[in-house]
Design an enzyme around this catalytic site. Structure first.
Site, PDB file in Angstrom:
ATOM      1  CE  LYS A  21     -31.405  18.481 -98.131  1.00 17.70           C
ATOM      2  NZ  LYS A  21     -31.695  19.689 -98.897  1.00 17.70           N
ATOM      3  CG  ASN A  22     -28.600  18.520-101.287  1.00 17.54           C
ATOM      4  OD1 ASN A  22     -29.782  18.643-100.937  1.00 17.54           O
ATOM      5  ND2 ASN A  22     -27.646  19.317-100.857  1.00 17.54           N
ATOM      6  CB  CYS A 117     -32.540  27.036 -96.493  1.00 17.86           C
ATOM      7  SG  CYS A 117     -32.861  25.472 -95.674  1.00 17.86           S
ATOM      8  NE  ARG A 122     -31.448  29.201-101.557  1.00 16.89           N
ATOM      9  CZ  ARG A 122     -31.668  27.957-101.233  1.00 16.89           C
ATOM     10  NH1 ARG A 122     -32.774  27.368-101.564  1.00 16.89           N
ATOM     11  NH2 ARG A 122     -30.767  27.259-100.579  1.00 16.89           N
ATOM     12  N   PRO A 123     -31.046  33.293-107.326  1.00 13.53           N
ATOM     13  CG  PRO A 123     -29.281  34.299-108.481  1.00 13.53           C
ATOM     14  CD  PRO A 123     -29.690  33.796-107.128  1.00 13.53           C
ATOM     15  CG  LEU A 126     -26.137  30.549-113.721  1.00 11.36           C
ATOM     16  CD1 LEU A 126     -25.186  30.037-112.644  1.00 11.36           C
ATOM     17  CD2 LEU A 126     -25.342  31.062-114.927  1.00 11.36           C
ATOM     18  CG  ASP A 305     -25.259  22.438 -98.107  1.00 10.08           C
ATOM     19  OD1 ASP A 305     -25.391  23.666 -98.244  1.00 10.08           O
ATOM     20  OD2 ASP A 305     -25.868  21.604 -98.806  1.00 10.08           O
ATOM     21  CB  VAL A 327     -21.423  28.694-102.177  1.00 10.18           C
ATOM     22  CG1 VAL A 327     -22.551  28.076-102.999  1.00 10.18           C
ATOM     23  CG2 VAL A 327     -20.116  27.951-102.434  1.00 10.18           C
ATOM     24  NE  ARG A 398     -36.831  22.354 -96.145  1.00 11.45           N
ATOM     25  CZ  ARG A 398     -36.229  23.393 -96.723  1.00 11.45           C
ATOM     26  NH1 ARG A 398     -36.192  24.545 -96.117  1.00 11.45           N
ATOM     27  NH2 ARG A 398     -35.685  23.274 -97.909  1.00 11.45           N
TER      28      ARG A 398
END
Ligand code: UD1
Length: 433
Positions: A21-22, A117, A122-123, A126, A305, A327, A398
């Site tokens: 998926k990723n 999620c 979650r900035p 970058l 994950d 992370v 998902r």
């Protein structure tokens, strides 16, 4: 969705994992870099991919399913639009990676703050730092980010953290900027390298060095065909399922991408056999393995994950475990649910300390993100009695095409009910009571 797991069944057999998926999500985003046809194979049938396809169709692509369910031909029907619909973008964080390709193609792009999620702040600093270095002016207009440019240019960019999404965003954008862009402290995940392989086939020059990507962009990129790599997180989830339930499970995947997990499972006392394209795990189930230390880190470190699934496994280990998450800052949501099942877990900032228990007992628990949901399903496989995992937002689907179905094929006993049916049943039960 509601999953009811009858615990205590061992798992036997083998399975082949879908495409990652990723990897599929940025590969789909990269199709915006050209008007030519792109054919992608081994695209997994998961919720996040379906959302990304809807976004592409809104932006002027037609995504045709070719031959089989997992193969798609992506064609251009209209020149790309500059903005994607907010309600779709908010469903997944990977949609933010559209900002760079769109600004590179159209000179103007608008994307709302991404969703995904709830595992951390979650900035996107970058991503923005990289795009600004490439010559985009970026403004935030409330919930919306707008990027515009007269002309992008190559740059040398250092990332403070090897962010997967920022690396992919910058690499895709730089692929369409003639000249040499260098990303230092780049993410080294297999999915990033899969995207590099697609961009190379499309006409960009990309050199992969340890922690560094050197991109020779081209003024125009062309159509091509590409097969997505196997999903290492799905593979890892099934290996941990075999470990926690006990049994003998072989997962056909890319073992090279799972070295940190294999080494950890070996260290904990499982029998792990690595073959060219598969991994086999043999386990005696709960109580037969030791606790240890797990530290979730950027690739090639232990995958964040897979950290929730590991927590479920280690809840039933002999002795004490510490899990450190480096992370994401909010990735222990499964701990409170596992505790409801009898796990002994103490959270202190980014470290979880787990005292292994002899058994977990089935109860009703709630999955609040994709991997936490999967972790609870795995805990249910080994728990005594019935575990009900409530996944009202369909987080598990998902990221996994059919987690309960695959586990059932290996011998698990999981019943899946859609939310409506589940609530109808509740009413019937209520009526009787
Ligand atoms: C990707 C994966 C996700 C995985 C994560 C880390 C996809 C679609 N998702 O997410 O499943 O958990 O990699 O392996 O590929 N960060 C910043 N600023 C930024 C970007 C990120 O501070 O601009 C921080 C994040 O808040 C987080 C860490 O960096 O703490 C990792 O994020 P990143 O590697 O970007 O993850 P994603 O690409 O979003």
């Amino acid at each position: 969705m509601k999953l009811t797991i009858y615990g205590g069944r061992r798992l036997f057999g083998d399975l082949t994992v879908d495409g990652a998926k990723n990897a599929a999500l940025p590969l789909l985003a990269a199709t915006l870099l050209t008007d030519d046809d792109i054919s992608l194979q081994n695209i997994p049938d998961v919720g996040d991919v379906r959302t990304m396809i809807q976004i592409l169709e809104h932006l002027g692509k037609r995504v045709e399913s070719a031959h089989s369910r997992e193969s798609y031909l992506i064609r251009t029907v209209e020149p790309p639009l500059s903005s994607a619909p907010e309600h779709l973008v908010r469903r997944l964080r990977a949609s933010f990676c559209l900002l760079g390709p769109l600004v590179a193609r159209t000179g103007l792009a608008q994307i709302s703050l991404p969703g995904g999620c709830p595992i951390g702040v979650r900035p996107v600093d970058l991503h923005l730092k990289g795009l600004r270095a490439l010559g985009a002016q970026i403004e935030s207009l409330g919930n919306l980010f707008q990027a515009q440019t007269h002309k992008l240019h190559p740059a040398e960019i250092y990332l403070d953290f090897p962010s997967v999404g920022a690396t992919e965003q910058i690499m895709m954008t730089a692929a369409l900027i003639p000249g040499r862009t260098v990303i230092s402290n780049a993410a080294q995940d297999p999915e990033v390298h899969d995207l590099a392989r697609l961009l190379i086939k499309m006409g960009a020059g990309i050199m992969i060095e340890p922690g560094r990507l050197i991109i020779e962009g081209a003024p125009r990129l062309q159509g091509t065909s590409h097969r997505v790599i196997p999903d290492r997180i799905t593979a890892g989830t099934f290996l941990i399922a075999g470990a926690i339930a006990g049994g003998d499970v072989t997962v056909h995947c890319q073992p090279l991408h799972l070295e940190a997990l294999m080494s950890k499972l070996d260290e904990l006392g499982f029998e792990i056999q690595e073959h060219v394209e598969s991994i086999r795990i043999v386990s005696e189930g709960p109580g037969s393995y030791n606790g240890g230390r797990v530290e979730a880190r950027p690739y090639p470190g232990f995958a964040t994950d897979l950290q929730p699934q590991m927590m479920a496994l280690l809840a039933l280990a002999r002795g004490t475990t510490t899990i450190k998450e480096t992370v994401w800052e909010n990735r222990f949501s499964q701990a409170a649910e596992l505790a409801q099942m009898g796990a002994q877990i103490r959270i202190d900032g980014s470290t979880a300390t787990i005292e292994g228990v002899e058994y977990l007992r089935g109860t009703e628990v709630r999955g609040s993100d994709t991997r936490a949901g999967a972790a609870l399903v795995l805990a249910g496989l080994a728990a005594q009695g019935l575990t009900t995992v409530l996944d009202s937002e369909e987080h598990i689907a998902r990221g996994y095409a059919d987690l309960p179905g695959e586990l059932n094929r290996l011998g698990a006993d999981i019943i899946v009910e859609e939310e409506e049916k589940a609530s109808e049943e509740k009413e019937v039960v209520g009526g009787r009571g």
